[in-house]
Design an enzyme around this catalytic site. Structure first.
Site, mmCIF file in Angstrom:
data_model
loop_
_atom_site.group_PDB
_atom_site.id
_atom_site.type_symbol
_atom_site.label_atom_id
_atom_site.label_comp_id
_atom_site.label_asym_id
_atom_site.label_seq_id
_atom_site.Cartn_x
_atom_site.Cartn_y
_atom_site.Cartn_z
ATOM 1 N N GLU A 124 1.022 -1.269 -0.058
ATOM 2 C CA GLU A 124 0.168 0.136 0.077
ATOM 3 C C GLU A 124 0.786 1.128 -0.219
ATOM 4 O O GLU A 124 0.726 2.203 -0.726
ATOM 5 C CB GLU A 124 -1.134 -0.137 1.321
ATOM 6 C CG GLU A 124 -2.155 -1.178 1.137
ATOM 7 C CD GLU A 124 -2.937 -0.670 0.104
ATOM 8 O OE1 GLU A 124 -3.124 0.193 -0.457
ATOM 9 O OE2 GLU A 124 -3.882 -1.949 -0.025
ATOM 10 N N ASP A 251 -4.609 -9.789 -8.939
ATOM 11 C CA ASP A 251 -4.992 -8.765 -9.966
ATOM 12 C C ASP A 251 -3.724 -7.923 -10.536
ATOM 13 O O ASP A 251 -3.042 -8.134 -11.577
ATOM 14 C CB ASP A 251 -5.884 -7.604 -9.538
ATOM 15 C CG ASP A 251 -5.908 -7.060 -8.263
ATOM 16 O OD1 ASP A 251 -4.926 -7.260 -7.576
ATOM 17 O OD2 ASP A 251 -6.579 -6.416 -7.792
ATOM 18 N N GLU A 380 -11.374 0.843 -10.985
ATOM 19 C CA GLU A 380 -11.051 0.024 -12.028
ATOM 20 C C GLU A 380 -11.841 -0.003 -13.420
ATOM 21 O O GLU A 380 -11.417 -0.002 -14.391
ATOM 22 C CB GLU A 380 -10.831 -1.378 -11.632
ATOM 23 C CG GLU A 380 -9.717 -1.650 -10.622
ATOM 24 C CD GLU A 380 -9.839 -1.347 -9.269
ATOM 25 O OE1 GLU A 380 -11.062 -0.898 -8.837
ATOM 26 O OE2 GLU A 380 -8.770 -1.496 -8.592
ATOM 27 N N THR A 464 -0.453 0.990 -10.589
ATOM 28 C CA THR A 464 -1.668 0.506 -10.128
ATOM 29 C C THR A 464 -2.336 1.463 -9.211
ATOM 30 O O THR A 464 -3.836 1.009 -9.032
ATOM 31 C CB THR A 464 -1.609 -1.062 -9.500
ATOM 32 O OG1 THR A 464 -2.909 -1.594 -9.587
ATOM 33 C CG2 THR A 464 -1.238 -0.713 -8.218
#
Ligand code: DMJ
Length: 475
Positions: A124, A251, A380, A464
């Site tokens: 994170e 993912d 997303e 991401t």
């Protein structure tokens, strides 16, 4: 084992699915594409972005995140690492709020310190904070941002000191003590864009090498049929959960296999990607061919393409679930040039969104049931809509984005900011505004409708967390 279709048959089938789904199921979207006023939408998105940003500032300035219902704050580790300001900074610049961005940047460079006795979650912190500092550094040239990134990178490096080279989940920023031996491919394999960029900008190759090794070590532990599982022990290298999918905990491992080549031209990554994605298509793809069933809105359900769950060793289907996180996948396929699959899957994801007018965290595509009903403001599906628009210039993606933005504002806006949903069926809100709302969701909405020249997707790679990294390494 699932038998493999021949490549040509698959191609024809996908083209057929794309044509049918464009022709029948999405006529409404295609028609309304012509009524999208991009200029008006970008202005609305900027207004809504400011609404959320100002809410954070009013109640939680200097803290990590805003809890928008109680108007209280959350610091992830009991002390702030300025999660929301750092994650939002490049969005402030991109959306054109230069004055506000400069003030925020000065606040960050003056007040942010990583010299703290706290154990942080490496993944994170890397995607939100390291990624945010690096993209903002590239946008502004402010060396203090690069110095902060370098300091953070050094403090995070002990995570890689496991017997396998796979990173531990957590590390103490002051002492370097690590913890969390059971991790997952997303956390072991989503580090190279940030650490690799840091290596290029500082000349310290060690950053690239450690993160690259973690990605390779993850790939090396794929099963004999080429899939990875959900959980892995970084000390033994053994899988502790063998469910395979493209959802939470896996993912972005796939995302970074491809983007590592696009950003760094690393052909070893390209080979790992090509090998892995072929197996994902073989074992995880599920093509519904129900041309007669109707969905709840009464329209014909045609030719859906979904990606479900299978056991990594046997390839046996174990669940027909997908969800909000999986919605990054059409965008990734589009980046890879696989437009037929990308288009078909994007249509499926949009149908999932339309069932309740906003997407759930987990959805069973066979039964049409919501399995887990939260919506924590995830980006997303918007990201994929933007990438698909940029790669096809098909206006139906503008219409899709407009619909999503209207739903999103209707259901998630609060008096002071934005709140996630506890349940997409009841639309009950939850008391949290993740920093990725400002870093990602609003950024992708904005970029979808903004003039194409705002950002050239051929010249940047998004990490991401939607932090755009330029493919040039000036420092
Ligand atoms: C973000 O932190 C990143 O996009 C991550 O890859 C997945 N989860 C959130 C957004 O949903």
């Amino acid at each position: 084992m699932k038998p493999k279709n021949s490549k040509n048959l698959m191609k024809i089938r996908l083209i057929f699915l794309a044509i049918i789904s464009l022709g029948v199921g999405q006529i409404a979207v295609a028609q309304s594409a012509h009524s999208v006023d991009r200029k008006k939408l970008t202005e609305q998105i900027k207004t809504e972005f400011l609404h959320a940003w100002n809410g954070y500032k009013q109640y939680c300035w200097g803290h990590d995140d805003l809890k928008p219902l109680t108007k209280t704050c959350r610091d992830w580790y009991g002390t702030t690492v300025l999660m929301t300001p750092v994650d939002s900074l490049d969005s402030l610049y991109l959306l054109g709020f230069r004055g506000e961005a400069d003030k925020t940047r000065e606040y960050i460079t003056k007040n942010l310190s990583f010299d703290k006795d706290i154990s942080v979650q490496n993944f994170e912190i890397v995607i939100r904070v390291l990624g945010g500092l690096l993209s903002s550094y590239q946008m502004t040239g402010d060396k203090k941002l690069l110095a902060l990134a370098d300091d953070l990178g050094t403090r995070l490096l002990p995570v890689f000191d496991s017997p396998t080279g796979l990173p531990y989940k957590n590390v103490n920023l002051k002492t370097g003590k690590t913890s969390g031996a059971v991790s997952n491919p997303a956390e072991t394999g989503t580090l190279l864009i940030e650490f690799g960029t840091l290596a290029k900008l500082t000349g310290k190759q060690v950053y690239y090498d450690k993160a690259k090794r973690a990605l390779v070590e993850t790939y090396n532990r794929r099963s004999p049929i080429g899939l990875v599982g959900t959980n892995i022990n970084v000390e033994t290298g053994k899988w502790t959960n063998t469910d395979s999918h493209v959802s939470a905990e896996i993912d972005s491992y796939y995302e970074y296999l491809l983007k590592c080549d696009i950003l760094f031209g690393d052909k070893e990554c390209r080979d790992m990607w090509e090998d892995s994605i072929a197996k994902v298509h073989s074992y995880l793809a599920d093509e519904g061919t129900d041309l007669t069933a109707t969905n709840r809105t009464g329209s014909v359900k045609v030719g859906d393409l979904w990606y479900g769950r299978a056991d990594m060793n046997t390839g046996k289907r174990i669940a027909t679930t997908t969800g909000a996180l999986d919605a990054f996948f059409p965008g990734l396929l589009a980046l890879d040039g696989d437009l037929n699959r990308a288009r078909a899957l994007q249509d499926s994801m949009f149908k999932m969104w339309q069932v309740h007018g906003i997407e759930p965290e987990v959805y069973d595509y066979k039964t049409g049931k919501v399995v887990s009903g939260g919506y924590p403001l995830r980006p997303e599906i918007v990201e994929s809509t933007y990438i698909l628009y940029q790669t096809t210039k098909d206006p139906r993606y503008l219409a899709m984005g407009k619909q999503m933005f209207e739903d999103f504002v209707r259901h998630c806006r609060t008096d002071v900011a934005y709140a996630g949903l506890k349940n997409v069926v009841t639309k009950e809100k939850t008391d949290y505004m993740h920093s990725f709302l400002l870093a990602e969701t609003f950024k992708y909405f904005y970029l979808l409708f903004a003039p194409d020249k705002t950002l050239d997707i051929k010249k940047v790679v998004f990490n991401t967390e939607a932090h755009p990294i330029k493919k040039t390494w000036k420092n």
